[in-house]
Enzyme design. Structure first.
Site, PDB file in Angstrom:
ATOM      1  N   LEU C  51     143.693  71.710  10.854  1.00 24.51           N
ATOM      2  CA  LEU C  51     142.719  72.654  10.309  1.00 24.51           C
ATOM      3  C   LEU C  51     143.428  73.467   9.227  1.00 24.51           C
ATOM      4  O   LEU C  51     143.887  74.591   9.467  1.00 24.51           O
ATOM      5  CB  LEU C  51     142.199  73.559  11.435  1.00 24.51           C
ATOM      6  N   GLU C  53     143.005  73.609   4.985  1.00 20.52           N
ATOM      7  CA  GLU C  53     142.450  73.090   3.742  1.00 20.52           C
ATOM      8  C   GLU C  53     143.520  72.929   2.665  1.00 20.52           C
ATOM      9  O   GLU C  53     143.467  71.997   1.867  1.00 20.52           O
ATOM     10  CB  GLU C  53     141.337  74.009   3.226  1.00 20.52           C
ATOM     11  N   HIS C 121     127.924  78.707   5.519  1.00 16.49           N
ATOM     12  CA  HIS C 121     127.587  77.293   5.437  1.00 16.49           C
ATOM     13  C   HIS C 121     126.483  77.124   4.396  1.00 16.49           C
ATOM     14  O   HIS C 121     125.581  76.323   4.549  1.00 16.49           O
ATOM     15  CB  HIS C 121     127.148  76.727   6.784  1.00 16.49           C
TER      16      HIS C 121
HETATM   17  C1  LIG Z   1     138.649  77.757   6.916  1.00 19.30           C
HETATM   18  C2  LIG Z   1     137.710  77.026   7.806  1.00 19.30           C
HETATM   19  N1  LIG Z   1     137.787  75.697   7.865  1.00 19.30           N
HETATM   20  C3  LIG Z   1     136.926  75.003   8.644  1.00 19.30           C
HETATM   21  C4  LIG Z   1     135.970  75.646   9.393  1.00 19.30           C
HETATM   22  C5  LIG Z   1     134.990  74.875  10.268  1.00 19.30           C
HETATM   23  N2  LIG Z   1     135.337  75.141  11.669  1.00 19.30           N
HETATM   24  C6  LIG Z   1     134.680  76.073  12.393  1.00 19.30           C
HETATM   25  S1  LIG Z   1     135.351  76.247  13.912  1.00 19.30           S
HETATM   26  C7  LIG Z   1     136.512  75.060  13.637  1.00 19.30           C
HETATM   27  C8  LIG Z   1     137.518  74.729  14.698  1.00 19.30           C
HETATM   28  C9  LIG Z   1     138.317  75.914  15.119  1.00 19.30           C
HETATM   29  O1  LIG Z   1     139.220  75.557  16.136  1.00 19.30           O
HETATM   30  P1  LIG Z   1     140.167  76.647  16.784  1.00 19.30           P
HETATM   31  O2  LIG Z   1     140.889  77.395  15.713  1.00 19.30           O
HETATM   32  O3  LIG Z   1     141.001  75.979  17.808  1.00 19.30           O
HETATM   33  O4  LIG Z   1     139.174  77.680  17.448  1.00 19.30           O
HETATM   34  P2  LIG Z   1     138.125  77.370  18.632  1.00 19.30           P
HETATM   35  O5  LIG Z   1     136.809  77.099  17.972  1.00 19.30           O
HETATM   36  O6  LIG Z   1     138.636  76.202  19.394  1.00 19.30           O
HETATM   37  O7  LIG Z   1     138.089  78.622  19.435  1.00 19.30           O
HETATM   38  C10 LIG Z   1     136.363  74.525  12.356  1.00 19.30           C
HETATM   39  C11 LIG Z   1     137.183  73.437  11.805  1.00 19.30           C
HETATM   40  C12 LIG Z   1     135.929  77.048   9.273  1.00 19.30           C
HETATM   41  N3  LIG Z   1     135.030  77.768   9.952  1.00 19.30           N
HETATM   42  N4  LIG Z   1     136.808  77.708   8.478  1.00 19.30           N
END
Ligand SMILES: Cc1ncc(C[n+]2csc(CCOP(=O)(O)OP(=O)(O)O)c2C)c(N)n1
Ligand SMILES: Cc1ncc(C[n+]2csc(CCOP(=O)(O)OP(=O)(O)O)c2C)c(N)n1
Ligand SMILES: [Mg+2]
Ligand SMILES: [Mg+2]
Lengths: 351, 337, 351, 337
Positions: C51, C53, C121
């Site tokens: 995760l 970018e 979004h």
């Molecule tokens: C900068 C960014 N990239 C991608 C996303 C899309 N996104 C939303 S939640 C998520 C996963 C997050 O995982 P984690 O950090 O483990 O937190 P969790 O949801 O498991 O609590 C992603 C990729 C985002 N919100 N922000």
């Protein structure tokens, strides 16, 4: 007469002492250097940060949340592009929280070409910045305006982007900052850090006074009757030179320094265009999706029927960078000759 | 009807007082009931999108209980991610408010119907707006912490985020800026590790065995704990917080937690049987130590479910924003700043 | 008839098998999910990334340097803003190295509002992207165009930004992709991953064929005589609906889908405006320093004297975000009614 | 005239063969002479800006000697920062080319007069364009390394950067992406630690005692070495490289080096007496072990200084770019891709 770097320094000093500025920080902003342009030398609250622009903007947002009044510097606007998401966040925090949070922060970052800065010390930033709502954006073209706009930026309860043109940082103004000594050598002795060991140096601050340039107010640099030229930043002195050249040719140019990119002084532009019927926008950011194009759109929307000629844009070429070699830089951003030529062509246009 | 076991019958007494355990259980169940109601709201069309924190209550409730709640530098600044509803509930938040945000009503106090569920913001409690972009809160939290370092006192900054998000540079930014020599920050850096980023398992993307280990090189104290255990969570959060409050230095606390209803409504928001339920875990303790009976606990569940259903009915009737509201609050409209 | 997500998937499959695509990657792009819009399900070279970018864009640049052909996804354009410096770098690598290095990479990121996506979004990205030289930028409005533009993007030796509108991802087209089965249910059975356990699932790919939409070529969606409407992305179907509404009122709209933001099809715009004398640009990015304003500037520069009315822009409001509540979103980005009203007003304008 | 001391007179033999030490010395002096000439060019007005690597020769020369030079996946990919001139010299680069870039001539093979000094780019040698934005090379290097992981063989990716720049998120990105379980990358991550970022001392901004320690949590092998010692550098670079080449896994190597002429022409480009000179250091070894005499070494200095002065005269006459050149190479103009 202070140069722009000194004027900013004086404004920040005034901000520290009278407007509640708590932190002036960024890469090499604190002692010993006091900023790569010397704009933060000798300031009480100036400190050096890690080499991390995202941290700098994040720190500024957090400080503002905690009721501080930070002025954060990104060393060159060229290096601000990995923080756009954070700038957008700063711009939407008040709106997203339905008006709960405000962020009284200033970000200062020198912009533009003209210092033989090659690809990464020549970037403009007004176009992208103007596309980020929630900020106010200012761009001084003289030391006094830099002083007055910085005071406004500090006082504003919202995030303000302060964009001094790199190429004008060492330019001396023609107006005194209220409280500034008349002799620039005296000013220099008081506030410029010595070459060599600075560990024991302390500035002696002149008793500068409150002087505010309101955000959103343009400046009439030169009144004229035949065409309106709206410029900002480094293009203001270039356009002024061009306008002076044209005097001899019987072309009478009205020159407006926009000073604030957002919000901007539409009234000043409108009034001038209604008088002249011809308008040209000059800036050095690259020309595609340029803020000057926004102003052309607005002109077309609201003033189409008073126009005596199509509005014109003179801006940087749509190129991936500005080359180091003299010929390359000159071919990439507006020069006096190009501006003068465009003025001539516009003046000549028959409706 | 089963009776409480005698306290003495258990192997050893829990490390927390029974009253506190009963309170924590009550709040955990309340928070769970809220989230389950939010999911139901989504499924009934009373909201466009759900994301939230069911499965993190054993960690987030004690966190909420231990926060120094208030406004300004003497209180804790909170930079949360979107799974912290149980923390708010433990802090005393009205559960109608998350529902208002879920239904994007004009009355939503966090965002006026502008933002997604779970995106809290409450300035009176120093709670910074929860942001959708993952991990940016780690870059912002250093600012409130720096102000608190200068201010002194006992107020600290608390930042939370997920495991996947620690891959963002912002997490490293937080470590770098929190441990500047002589400028160590009073910040409790939390990672709630549920092993997932949407559909991607931690073990396929990140090398660190414990995320907390990343703090070691920076001289930042750190620990990895079982966040599904409410008692452990309480004790470890307290220990970490005490250290940060007193020493004015950073601490990284990593807590393993469950993602009980998947990532969000985007993947269905259905109960995941493979995930451990921290409420079952605390109830086992309460039962085993004779602190509560099954019936008593069932009554707690029922009470909150009923309460949430009522609040839902109420919130459903509240007005939606007007189109012209978009123009409000672009700039600060309050007094001073 | 494939929907846009399926069309992209088919194009990527074609790219893997015939055009040398080596890596299709990003957050949740690989199994089991295959992308939050399902656009990368079942692809041989698809993989999940951390995760991060910045890492995604950096990885794409590095892969391209190493002679690979990556297609990198940023899950939502809303999350691309911390990578702008890297995008700028990708755009200037060829130029900075005086033509030594080229970067055959595609970045795909879904844009725009219309999915009740709230503040993060709903972002558009065409305005900022068009201000970054060295890239090509495309934005499909139909599945077939998505297919054909993706093939062009993959073949191009330069970085290409592919911007599918979020709101159109599940829209079914009216044209078959060459090689696609006629029955959409059959297509779905072949290439859509099953709900539940996917660990043993493999797609059966239809024998899709080469079909290229050249970058820089607009599409005439609807010929008309009274005014020209140039739209892109999600605003194309909205403008088409509006144009159809206006038929009954005797207003005959020519609708052009720009499809490529950069380079763009100036010839198509010019020819149409020379015919109609009236032009309107429609897109959903925020309206200040908007790419449509560039097109207005160019129109003014080159076609001022054929214009029968001032060119118009219909775009997103200059707001910090798009609110979740229905009324907020509808008040923020162009809706059919607003577009139709603007068309009416423009048609009515007397020169 | 002094004579070489007998080899046996020294306490212990150097760990590298005398011929190699002589070669390294020659290259170090050559690289130094180039940088000193570039500074002179700046001071004489034959260039707008100088930045470069004098003081890093003891590390950068062995690095250059050990690189597998060539084009494509079987060779090393190089992502350097702006202080790597000595590496290029050791790889056999014509010193006229850095001068051309200094003077921004049309003949500058790296950038056609577009970019600053030290911003090399040489596709035939897999040398990616040096970028001005600090640390982004760490985010880009993972891409070539990933391609090489898949390709196999012995080619690796090498990325270098400064100490201050490790505060950028890109450095963390590099650690995260280099150590993905099952996808560990064949990448040699180098930090040349000169203790400064322009005017800011490392010790005031960063907590880690050794930057290399940051790799540990990721399971990345790492080491901190004295980069002013040419012999140590050679041996440690070789060991790290051998590991990366064979194991196809990342290694973080941190080398302490000197910043002999300050940051750049922006702070004067004058010799800093407080910084250790690595050439003095290797010359002590050469003398002590009787491998070269002072006179022989002086002759080396003289030879390269003379050579650089001549090249300068030659480059000075070369043409500048034309205005219309700005329009070239916005897009790829070559064959295929
Ligand atoms: C900068 C960014 N990239 C991608 C996303 C899309 N996104 C939303 S939640 C998520 C996963 C997050 O995982 P984690 O950090 O483990 O937190 P969790 O949801 O498991 O609590 C992603 C990729 C985002 N919100 N922000
Ligand atoms: C992203 C970015 N921020 C700021 C700068 C300005 N700058 C150029 S060099 C430098 C210091 C770099 O220090 P370090 O990483 O230690 O490398 P060194 O120059 O010491 O080798 C800075 C701040 C830059 N080039 N890029
Ligand atoms: Mg997670
Ligand atoms: Mg350094």
């Amino acid at each position: 007469m202070a140069n722009m770097a000194q004027a900013i320094r004086l404004a920040l000093h005034y901000g520290e002492e009278h407007l509640g500025v708590t932190d002036i920080f960024g890469e090499d902003v604190g002692p010993p250097l006091g900023g790569v342009f010397t704009a933060t030398q000798g300031l009480r609250t100036a400190w050096n940060s890690p080499l991390d622009e995202r941290g700098i903007i994040g720190m500024a947002i957090g400080l503002a949340m905690a009721g501080q009044r930070p002025v954060a510097e990104i060393q060159f606007a060229d290096y601000i592009y990995n923080t756009i998401d954070l700038l957008k966040l700063a711009g939407n925090t008040c709106w997203s929280s339905n008006g709960q949070w405000n962020l009284p922060m200033v970000v200062m970052t020198p912009v533009g070409a003209g210092i033989r800065g090659s690809i990464y010390h020549s970037h403009s930033f007004d176009a992208v910045m103007s596309h980020i709502p929630g900020w106010k954006i200012v761009m001084p073209a003289t030391p006094l305006d830099a002083y007055g706009l910085m005071l406004s930026a500090i006082k504003d309860p919202n995030p303000v982007m302060f964009l001094p043109p790199k190429a004008l940082m060492r330019h001396r103004g023609e107006e005194l900052i209220p409280g500034e000594p008349e002799d620039p050598r005296e000013l220099s002795k008081m506030i410029d850090a010595p070459v060599g060991d600075r560990s024991k140096w302390k500035p002696t601050w002149p008793p500068v006074e409150e002087y505010v340039v309101p955000i959103g107010k343009a400046k009439l640099v030169r009144p004229g009757s035949q065409l309106t030229v709206v410029a900002w930043g480094r293009c203001v002195p270039l356009a002024l030179q061009a306008a002076k050249q044209l005097e001899g040719e019987g072309i009478d140019v009205e020159l407006i320094d926009l000073r604030s990119i957002w919000p901007y002084d539409w009234e000043a532009i409108r009034a001038s265009v209604e008088k002249t019927g011809k308008v040209m926008f000059v800036n050095e950011d690259t020309e595609v999706t340029n803020f000057g194009e926004h102003l052309i759109r607005r002109t077309i929307e609201e003033l189409f029927y008073v126009l005596l000629a199509p509005p014109k844009l003179v801006a940087g070429k749509h190129l991936p960078g500005i080359g180091l070699a003299d010929a390359l830089e000159r071919a990439s951003v507006p020069q006096v000759e190009e501006i003068a030529e465009a003025m001539r062509a516009l003046a000549r246009t028959e409706p | 009807m089963s009776r409480p076991k005698l306290a003495g019958a258990a192997n050893s007494r829990p490390a927390l007082a029974p009253e506190l355990l009963v309170e924590m259980h009550d709040l955990m169940v309340k928070a769970r009931a809220l989230e389950e109601r939010l999911i139901q709201m989504y499924k009934q069309g009373d909201g466009f999108f759900w994301i939230g924190g069911p499965g993190e209550e054993a960690f987030n409730v004690p966190l909420g209980l231990l926060i120094k709640k208030g406004s300004g530098l003497d209180y804790d600044y909170l930079h949360f991610h979107y799974r912290n509803s149980a923390t708010l509930i433990a802090m005393g938040e009205d559960p109608a408010n998350p529902m208002r945000q879920m239904k994007n009503t004009a009355t939503d106090p966090y965002s006026g119907g502008r933002n997604f569920a779970g995106h809290f913001s409450k300035r009176e409690w120093n709670l910074a707006p929860v942001t959708s972009p993952i991990a940016v809160q780690y870059s912002i939290a250093i600012g409130t912490a720096y102000a608190q370092k200068r201010h002194g006192g006992e107020g600290i900054t608390i930042v939370t985020g997920g495991d996947a998000g620690t891959a963002e540079g912002d997490f490293a930014t937080c470590l770098v800026w929190s441990s500047r020599p002589g400028n160590e920050l009073p910040i409790l850096i939390i990672v709630t590790h549920n092993k997932w980023g949407i559909s991607t398992h931690y073990s396929t993307q990140q090398g660190p065995k414990n995320i907390a280990d990343r703090a070691t090189a920076f001289g930042i104290k750190n620990k990895t704990i079982d966040g599904n255990d409410a008692i452990t969570s309480y004790l470890e959060i307290k220990a970490a917080m005490d250290y940060v409050r007193k020493e004015r230095k950073p601490f990284l606390l990593e807590a393993h937690v469950s993602r009980l209803y998947g990532h969000s409504s985007a993947d269905g928001a259905n109960r995941r049987p493979e995930e451990e339920d921290c409420i079952v875990r605390i109830e086992e303790v309460l039962l085993e130590h004779g602190i509560m009976t099954r019936e008593q606990m069932d009554a707690v569940h029922e009470k909150w479910q009923k309460e949430m259903a009522e609040l839902h009915r109420k919130v459903r009737e509240e007005p939606q924003p007007n189109p012209e509201d978009v123009w409000k609050h672009i700039y600060w409209e309050g007094e001073g700043s």
